[in-house]
Design a protein around this motif. Structure first.
Motif, PDB file in Angstrom:
ATOM      1  N   ASN A 113      -6.833   2.413 -22.101  1.00 31.08           N
ATOM      2  CA  ASN A 113      -6.403   3.599 -21.378  1.00 31.08           C
ATOM      3  C   ASN A 113      -5.627   3.121 -20.145  1.00 31.08           C
ATOM      4  N   HIS A 114      -4.444   3.685 -19.934  1.00 32.42           N
ATOM      5  CA  HIS A 114      -3.587   3.259 -18.818  1.00 32.42           C
ATOM      6  C   HIS A 114      -4.330   3.317 -17.471  1.00 32.42           C
ATOM      7  N   LEU A 115      -5.160   4.330 -17.293  1.00 29.55           N
ATOM      8  CA  LEU A 115      -5.882   4.482 -16.025  1.00 29.55           C
ATOM      9  C   LEU A 115      -6.961   3.406 -15.874  1.00 29.55           C
ATOM     10  N   GLY A 117      -6.571   0.509 -17.030  1.00 26.26           N
ATOM     11  CA  GLY A 117      -5.745  -0.636 -16.633  1.00 26.26           C
ATOM     12  C   GLY A 117      -5.546  -0.651 -15.120  1.00 26.26           C
ATOM     13  N   HIS A 118      -5.157   0.514 -14.552  1.00 29.62           N
ATOM     14  CA  HIS A 118      -4.971   0.566 -13.088  1.00 29.62           C
ATOM     15  C   HIS A 118      -6.275   0.192 -12.371  1.00 29.62           C
ATOM     16  N   ILE A 119      -7.406   0.702 -12.845  1.00 31.74           N
ATOM     17  CA  ILE A 119      -8.690   0.385 -12.206  1.00 31.74           C
ATOM     18  C   ILE A 119      -8.941  -1.129 -12.276  1.00 31.74           C
ATOM     19  N   SER A 139      -1.053   7.749  -8.859  1.00 32.84           N
ATOM     20  CA  SER A 139       0.214   7.328  -9.460  1.00 32.84           C
ATOM     21  C   SER A 139       1.139   8.526  -9.620  1.00 32.84           C
ATOM     22  N   GLY A 140       2.181   8.339 -10.437  1.00 34.65           N
ATOM     23  CA  GLY A 140       3.130   9.421 -10.655  1.00 34.65           C
ATOM     24  C   GLY A 140       2.548  10.515 -11.529  1.00 34.65           C
ATOM     25  N   GLY A 141       1.581  10.159 -12.362  1.00 36.21           N
ATOM     26  CA  GLY A 141       1.010  11.139 -13.279  1.00 36.21           C
ATOM     27  C   GLY A 141      -0.423  11.523 -12.954  1.00 36.21           C
ATOM     28  N   ALA A 165      -0.106  12.814  -6.601  1.00 37.23           N
ATOM     29  CA  ALA A 165       0.500  12.472  -5.310  1.00 37.23           C
ATOM     30  C   ALA A 165       1.900  11.872  -5.504  1.00 37.23           C
ATOM     31  N   GLY A 166       2.047  10.985  -6.483  1.00 35.89           N
ATOM     32  CA  GLY A 166       3.348  10.359  -6.727  1.00 35.89           C
ATOM     33  C   GLY A 166       4.388  11.383  -7.153  1.00 35.89           C
ATOM     34  N   GLU A 167       3.923  12.352  -7.923  1.00 34.46           N
ATOM     35  CA  GLU A 167       4.803  13.431  -8.381  1.00 34.46           C
ATOM     36  C   GLU A 167       5.286  14.235  -7.168  1.00 34.46           C
ATOM     37  N   TYR A 169       5.624  13.106  -4.115  1.00 33.62           N
ATOM     38  CA  TYR A 169       6.636  12.260  -3.458  1.00 33.62           C
ATOM     39  C   TYR A 169       7.978  12.396  -4.170  1.00 33.62           C
ATOM     40  N   ASP A 170       7.939  12.296  -5.515  1.00 29.21           N
ATOM     41  CA  ASP A 170       9.189  12.323  -6.279  1.00 29.21           C
ATOM     42  C   ASP A 170       9.885  13.678  -6.139  1.00 29.21           C
ATOM     43  N   LYS A 171       9.107  14.769  -6.139  1.00 29.13           N
ATOM     44  CA  LYS A 171       9.709  16.099  -6.044  1.00 29.13           C
ATOM     45  C   LYS A 171      10.282  16.350  -4.658  1.00 29.13           C
ATOM     46  N   GLY A 182      11.007   8.733  -5.771  1.00 30.91           N
ATOM     47  CA  GLY A 182      10.943   9.175  -4.383  1.00 30.91           C
ATOM     48  C   GLY A 182       9.969   8.414  -3.502  1.00 30.91           C
ATOM     49  N   GLY A 183       8.883   7.895  -4.095  1.00 27.99           N
ATOM     50  CA  GLY A 183       7.832   7.262  -3.293  1.00 27.99           C
ATOM     51  C   GLY A 183       8.347   6.180  -2.357  1.00 27.99           C
ATOM     52  N   PRO A 184       9.004   5.144  -2.918  1.00 28.46           N
ATOM     53  CA  PRO A 184       9.464   4.058  -2.040  1.00 28.46           C
ATOM     54  C   PRO A 184      10.498   4.537  -1.014  1.00 28.46           C
ATOM     55  N   ILE A 186      10.816   7.644   0.438  1.00 27.60           N
ATOM     56  CA  ILE A 186      10.156   8.393   1.514  1.00 27.60           C
ATOM     57  C   ILE A 186       9.336   7.440   2.384  1.00 27.60           C
ATOM     58  N   ASP A 187       8.679   6.489   1.735  1.00 24.57           N
ATOM     59  CA  ASP A 187       7.874   5.501   2.453  1.00 24.57           C
ATOM     60  C   ASP A 187       8.747   4.797   3.504  1.00 24.57           C
ATOM     61  N   ARG A 188       9.951   4.397   3.095  1.00 23.83           N
ATOM     62  CA  ARG A 188      10.855   3.673   3.988  1.00 23.83           C
ATOM     63  C   ARG A 188      11.328   4.579   5.135  1.00 23.83           C
ATOM     64  N   GLY A 286      -2.799   2.035  -8.653  1.00 18.94           N
ATOM     65  CA  GLY A 286      -1.750   2.930  -9.144  1.00 18.94           C
ATOM     66  C   GLY A 286      -0.517   2.845  -8.268  1.00 18.94           C
ATOM     67  N   GLY A 287       0.619   3.339  -8.776  1.00 16.24           N
ATOM     68  CA  GLY A 287       1.912   3.183  -8.104  1.00 16.24           C
ATOM     69  C   GLY A 287       1.925   3.576  -6.634  1.00 16.24           C
ATOM     70  N   VAL A 288       1.233   4.654  -6.264  1.00 16.69           N
ATOM     71  CA  VAL A 288       1.272   5.117  -4.870  1.00 16.69           C
ATOM     72  C   VAL A 288       0.481   4.167  -3.954  1.00 16.69           C
ATOM     73  N   ALA A 290       1.105   1.338  -3.597  1.00 13.63           N
ATOM     74  CA  ALA A 290       2.128   0.470  -2.993  1.00 13.63           C
ATOM     75  C   ALA A 290       2.576   1.034  -1.647  1.00 13.63           C
ATOM     76  N   ASN A 291       2.181   2.263  -1.333  1.00 16.14           N
ATOM     77  CA  ASN A 291       2.632   2.920  -0.098  1.00 16.14           C
ATOM     78  C   ASN A 291       2.139   2.172   1.152  1.00 16.14           C
ATOM     79  N   SER A 292       3.073   1.908   2.059  1.00 17.27           N
ATOM     80  CA  SER A 292       2.731   1.076   3.215  1.00 17.27           C
ATOM     81  C   SER A 292       1.695   1.754   4.113  1.00 17.27           C
ATOM     82  N   THR A 318       2.069  -1.082  -9.159  1.00 19.53           N
ATOM     83  CA  THR A 318       2.903  -0.257 -10.050  1.00 19.53           C
ATOM     84  C   THR A 318       2.679  -0.730 -11.492  1.00 19.53           C
ATOM     85  N   ASP A 319       3.215   0.046 -12.444  1.00 16.33           N
ATOM     86  CA  ASP A 319       2.908  -0.218 -13.850  1.00 16.33           C
ATOM     87  C   ASP A 319       3.243  -1.649 -14.264  1.00 16.33           C
ATOM     88  N   ASN A 320       2.301  -2.276 -14.938  1.00 17.59           N
ATOM     89  CA  ASN A 320       2.470  -3.659 -15.403  1.00 17.59           C
ATOM     90  C   ASN A 320       1.541  -3.879 -16.588  1.00 17.59           C
TER      91      ASN A 320
HETATM   92  O1  KG4 Z   1       1.543   3.784 -11.544  1.00 18.06           O
HETATM   93  P1  KG4 Z   1       3.009   4.059 -11.583  1.00 18.06           P
HETATM   94  O2  KG4 Z   1       3.944   2.876 -11.501  1.00 18.06           O
HETATM   95  O3  KG4 Z   1       3.380   4.890 -12.853  1.00 18.06           O
HETATM   96  C1  KG4 Z   1       2.534   5.917 -13.317  1.00 18.06           C
HETATM   97  O4  KG4 Z   1       1.524   5.578 -13.990  1.00 18.06           O
HETATM   98  O5  KG4 Z   1       2.833   7.079 -12.953  1.00 18.06           O
HETATM   99  O6  KG4 Z   1       3.319   5.076 -10.362  1.00 18.06           O
HETATM  100  C2  KG4 Z   1       4.624   5.560 -10.136  1.00 18.06           C
HETATM  101  C3  KG4 Z   1       4.581   6.477  -8.926  1.00 18.06           C
HETATM  102  C4  KG4 Z   1       5.899   7.230  -8.669  1.00 18.06           C
HETATM  103  O7  KG4 Z   1       5.616   8.596  -8.453  1.00 18.06           O
HETATM  104  C5  KG4 Z   1       6.429   6.580  -7.392  1.00 18.06           C
HETATM  105  O8  KG4 Z   1       7.214   7.469  -6.597  1.00 18.06           O
HETATM  106  C6  KG4 Z   1       5.135   6.199  -6.698  1.00 18.06           C
HETATM  107  O9  KG4 Z   1       4.321   5.718  -7.734  1.00 18.06           O
HETATM  108  N1  KG4 Z   1       5.337   5.142  -5.709  1.00 18.06           N
HETATM  109  C7  KG4 Z   1       5.143   5.312  -4.378  1.00 18.06           C
HETATM  110  C8  KG4 Z   1       5.511   4.103  -3.738  1.00 18.06           C
HETATM  111  N2  KG4 Z   1       5.907   3.227  -4.721  1.00 18.06           N
HETATM  112  C9  KG4 Z   1       5.799   3.876  -5.905  1.00 18.06           C
HETATM  113  N3  KG4 Z   1       4.692   6.386  -3.695  1.00 18.06           N
HETATM  114  C10 KG4 Z   1       4.603   6.274  -2.356  1.00 18.06           C
HETATM  115  N4  KG4 Z   1       4.959   5.164  -1.682  1.00 18.06           N
HETATM  116  C11 KG4 Z   1       5.402   4.056  -2.308  1.00 18.06           C
HETATM  117  N5  KG4 Z   1       5.738   2.962  -1.634  1.00 18.06           N
END
Ligand code: KG4
Ligand code: ZN
Length: 350
Positions: A113-115, A117-119, A139-141, A165-167, A169-171, A182-184, A186-188, A286-288, A290-292, A318-320
């Motif tokens: 399960n992808h989640l 994996g993140h854990i 993450s994004g989902g 939360a990632g969604e 950011y992206d929206k 959008g995440g990276p 907005i973070d910057r 999860g991807g978010v 990575a947020n500073s 982030t996804d790997n």
């Molecule tokens: O885990 P991930 O790589 O893919 C999914 O499983 O969704 O997460 C991607 C999400 C995206 O919504 C992206 O905008 C967000 O992670 N993300 C961030 C940052 N880097 C990636 N959100 C906030 N700040 C960041 N630095």
């Protein structure tokens, strides 16, 4: 044990080699081919384009992971693949590839399960952490909280009722015309802005989730109200100023205030869940993650509250596929091997 991990759930084609048993894992290679440049043009992931690109990239990415790890097909003990959740067309590429490869080399196939994996990226990065642990997967989902009492066993404590939360950011980034993902971005920009410039509404859910009334909803999240508040604010300022794009100074203030609200919500709910469940440690993945600001504030709160917080390095946030291989090693050790009729599952629960 040498595990080949394969991950194609969204817009990253990834393969990795991870070696180890049940607890200590070593990453031998970790290859990610990102499709961001392809989807950026469309303002978000286009599922059909994503699956086609996975087909183009998967062989090269796996070959690269083998070469980087100094291994050949005969060295691999098992293959782990993301079964879901994700985009079904994208998942199918990884699942079909992994099934064929496992059959061809005569080695076990493991479904992940992808989640999960993140854990497991937290264990992959930091080794065993004190249990019970509360893990935020953001993450994004998904935006979900899990309680881990025993390694490899995850019970859901809370999740978002609407947007992840990632969604959000992206929206918000799309709304401001900032691009994708959008995440990276907005973070910057948030680093340049005033984080108390705009007061956004907060949401604390006390009512149970209509879709899961049996679950205690107090650790759930909701980000759609914040997203709508941002939308209203932007529309109002655009009409007041008579512009399509807000001035840079307003964008950075908005980014900083939005980021503050999201991060405060994530940290507040995660630490409350940890206190409530007597957790000895907290993980953020999860991807978010990575947020500073999330990283900085979570670690600062950890020092104040004396609960250790573990966050994977950026490459594992982030996804790997290394995280998929790690989760796969844990499943394999527990004898959880997939059958040859394994299918992708777009909304696989965890
Ligand atoms: O885990 P991930 O790589 O893919 C999914 O499983 O969704 O997460 C991607 C999400 C995206 O919504 C992206 O905008 C967000 O992670 N993300 C961030 C940052 N880097 C990636 N959100 C906030 N700040 C960041 N630095
Ligand atoms: Zn992910």
């Amino acid at each position: 044990m040498l595990m080949l991990g394969i991950e194609t759930s969204c817009d990253e084609t990834a393969a990795a080699l991870v070696e180890g048993g049940t607890t200590r894992w070593v990453i031998r290679s970790n290859v990610v081919a990102s499709q961001v440049d392809i989807h950026r043009e469309w303002g978000g992931v286009v599922p059909e384009l994503a699956s086609r690109q996975h087909v183009r990239d998967i062989c090269g990415v796996v070959e690269r992971a083998l070469a980087d790890g100094g291994a050949g097909w005969s060295d691999i003990d098992a293959i782990a693949v993301t079964q879901g959740p994700g985009l079904v067309g994208s998942l199918l590429v990884g699942v079909s590839f992994a099934k064929s490869a496992a059959w061809a080399i005569g080695k076990p196939l493991v479904a992940v399960n992808h989640l999960a994996g993140h854990i497991e990226s937290i264990w992959l990065e930091h080794g065993p952490i004190s249990l019970p642990a509360v893990i935020l997967v953001v993450s994004g989902g998904h935006t979900s909280l899990y309680l881990v009492k025993r390694e490899g066993e995850y019970s859901l404590l809370g999740r978002t009722r609407d947007d992840a939360a990632g969604e959000a950011y992206d929206k918000v980034a799309k709304l401001l015309g900032l691009g994708y993902p959008g995440g990276p971005i907005i973070d910057r920009l948030a680093n340049e802005g005033n984080d108390v410039a705009i007061r956004w509404p907060g949401t604390r859910l006390t009512n149970p989730d209509r879709n899961a009334p049996e679950r205690d909803g107090r650790f759930d999240f909701s980000f759609s109200g914040l997203k709508t508040a941002v939308l209203r604010h932007v529309r109002q300022r655009q009409s007041e100023l008579g512009v399509d794009r807000l001035p840079h100074a307003e964008i950075v203030d908005l980014a900083a205030s939005f980021q503050r609200r999201v991060v405060e919500t994530l940290i507040d709910r995660t630490f409350s869940a940890a206190r409530w469940h007597g957790a000895k440690s907290i993980g953020v993945a999860g991807g978010v993650s990575a947020n500073s600001r999330l990283r900085k504030d979570a670690l600062a709160k950890s020092e104040r509250s004396e609960i250790p917080v573990y966050i994977p390095s950026l490459a594992l946030s982030t996804d790997n596929a290394a995280m998929i291989a790690a989760a796969g090693l844990r499943h394999l050790a527990a004898g959880r091997v997939a059958a040859a009729d394994l299918n992708a599952a777009a909304s696989l629960p965890l």
